[in-house]
Scaffold this motif. Sequence first.
Motif, short mmCIF file in Angstrom:
data_model
loop_
_atom_site.label_atom_id
_atom_site.label_comp_id
_atom_site.label_asym_id
_atom_site.label_seq_id
_atom_site.Cartn_x
_atom_site.Cartn_y
_atom_site.Cartn_z
N VAL A 121 6.93 -5.46 37.16
CA VAL A 121 6.42 -4.56 37.99
C VAL A 121 4.96 -5.13 37.78
CG1 VAL A 121 7.48 -2.54 37.94
CG2 VAL A 121 6.07 -2.46 36.81
N THR A 122 4.14 -4.56 39.35
CA THR A 122 2.75 -4.94 39.27
C THR A 122 2.33 -3.60 39.59
OG1 THR A 122 0.71 -6.07 40.25
CG2 THR A 122 2.88 -6.00 41.60
N PHE A 123 1.02 -3.62 37.97
CA PHE A 123 0.50 -1.84 38.37
C PHE A 123 -0.70 -2.61 39.69
CE2 PHE A 123 2.79 -1.73 34.29
CZ PHE A 123 3.87 -0.70 34.71
N ALA A 124 -1.23 -3.30 39.72
CA ALA A 124 -2.98 -3.96 40.41
C ALA A 124 -2.91 -3.11 41.90
CB ALA A 124 -2.61 -5.60 40.94
N GLU B 195 -6.14 -3.46 23.96
CA GLU B 195 -5.98 -2.04 24.60
C GLU B 195 -3.97 -2.10 25.01
OE1 GLU B 195 -6.93 1.05 23.76
OE2 GLU B 195 -8.19 -0.08 23.05
N LEU B 196 -3.88 -3.18 25.45
CA LEU B 196 -2.10 -3.93 25.77
C LEU B 196 -1.82 -4.31 24.80
CD1 LEU B 196 -0.35 -4.37 28.79
CD2 LEU B 196 -1.01 -6.34 28.76
N HIS B 197 -2.40 -4.42 23.57
CA HIS B 197 -1.48 -5.30 22.81
C HIS B 197 -1.03 -4.13 21.66
CE1 HIS B 197 -1.47 -6.91 18.42
NE2 HIS B 197 -0.73 -8.01 18.99
N LYS B 198 -2.11 -3.54 22.13
CA LYS B 198 -1.56 -1.53 20.42
C LYS B 198 -0.46 -0.90 21.50
CE LYS B 198 -6.80 -0.67 19.91
NZ LYS B 198 -7.69 0.40 19.54
N LEU B 199 -0.06 -1.60 22.85
CA LEU B 199 0.90 -0.39 23.18
C LEU B 199 1.81 -1.82 23.29
CD1 LEU B 199 -1.22 0.42 26.51
CD2 LEU B 199 -0.52 1.70 24.80
N GLY B 200 2.24 -2.72 22.37
CA GLY B 200 3.00 -3.62 22.37
C GLY B 200 2.93 -4.79 22.80
N LEU C 281 -2.84 0.66 33.08
CA LEU C 281 -2.71 0.71 31.78
C LEU C 281 -2.00 2.09 30.78
CD1 LEU C 281 -5.61 -0.17 28.72
CD2 LEU C 281 -3.13 -1.54 29.40
N THR C 282 -2.72 3.52 31.78
CA THR C 282 -2.41 4.64 31.74
C THR C 282 -0.63 4.45 32.64
OG1 THR C 282 -4.31 5.90 31.92
CG2 THR C 282 -2.14 7.25 32.24
N TYR C 283 -0.21 4.17 34.04
CA TYR C 283 0.40 4.19 34.39
C TYR C 283 1.63 2.55 33.47
CZ TYR C 283 -1.03 5.99 38.44
OH TYR C 283 -1.29 7.17 39.19
N PHE C 284 0.93 2.19 32.72
CA PHE C 284 2.15 1.15 32.04
C PHE C 284 2.82 2.11 31.04
CE2 PHE C 284 1.88 -1.89 28.41
CZ PHE C 284 3.24 -2.05 29.02
N LYS C 285 2.31 2.75 30.50
CA LYS C 285 1.92 3.90 29.28
C LYS C 285 3.90 4.69 30.06
CE LYS C 285 -1.98 4.40 26.69
NZ LYS C 285 -3.07 5.27 26.71
N GLU C 286 3.32 4.95 30.94
CA GLU C 286 4.54 5.88 32.09
C GLU C 286 5.92 4.81 32.37
OE1 GLU C 286 3.26 8.65 35.65
OE2 GLU C 286 4.54 6.93 36.40
#
Length: 353
Positions: A110-113, A203-208, A136-141
């Motif tokens: 998906v795109t969060f842009a 931060e993105l790297h920390k999320l995997g 990033l918050t939406y990416f966690k979701e």
Amino acid sequence: MKYQMLWLALVLTIAAEANAAAKQGKNTTITALIVFGDSIMDTGNNNNLPTLLKCNFPPYGKDFPGGSTTGRFSDGRVPSDLIAEKLGLAKTLPAYMNPNLKPEDLLNGVTFASGGTGYDPLTAQIMSVISVWDQLTYFKEYISKMKKHFGEEKAKDILENSIFLVVSSSNDLAHTYLARAHRYDRTSYANFLADSAVKFVRELHKLGARKIGVFSAVPVGCVPLQTTVYGGLLTRGCNQPLNNMAKQFNSRLSPALDSLDKELDGVILYIDVYDTLYDMIQHPKKYGFEVADRGCCGKGTLAMSYLCNSLTPFTCSNSSAYIFWDSYHPTERAYQVIVDNLLDKYLSKVYDV
């Protein structure tokens, strides 16, 4: 001996086919495309936001399949779509904020842009759009949804084998700097943005995320909006101070990402789009374009978003002849040229991981 020869021939055939597949279809290891950033990659996330910066109305989308007004800031598809297609994932990449999105629609990415956003939180605040940090918050979701619907292993596979792209900075440089000038000069603001981009990648790297590409700033001083306001009525030259800020951002970002690539596991790439787009604008005929200093919509001098609408006079019939669709955003064909020129070069580095 006969059966041994047949067996050897079969093994060699399988090996040859596997090698050919590896060369022609390396993207089979890419599970999804996940995108963050601004209007360059937005496929409709702004549609239901209380913002003026949206484009889910004609003539936007006039060259999109079916002529749909999806909320893409172009006449047709945008780079998130074109890259997804090049990876063999899908012809279009869905907007995460699409209320009709189903769980299975998440599988290819998906795109969060969000159009109008930037690395500077003030940019999104001014434009009432989604900041990259909220993305990033939406990416966690998104990760939670993947685990819920498809299991931990599938979510892990998505994180490890997806390509992540980050595209931002143009709105910060072109607009928000004016509100920050009391605190920063042009160089320090560009450096602040580059440092923010590096922080975002961490931060993105920390999320995997493990395969991350970050786009450079574009020559934003050469978009029709800037050449109309600052370039002079006759010469329509680029806004050079703004381009210099973009180049300063790039000169800070590139080595910082190289260092991050050495420090963290996975691949972190700086993707230079500045030179390609600048050359296209300076030498349009070389790339098969006729017009570089004006957009197709309303002749694209100051037309963008609600100023580019179904009542806008003089919108061109052949957008493929133009580099810019409106006063700020390229046409699908211009995006395609950029993607074709750059993507193979950078994706080969990702495949070698």
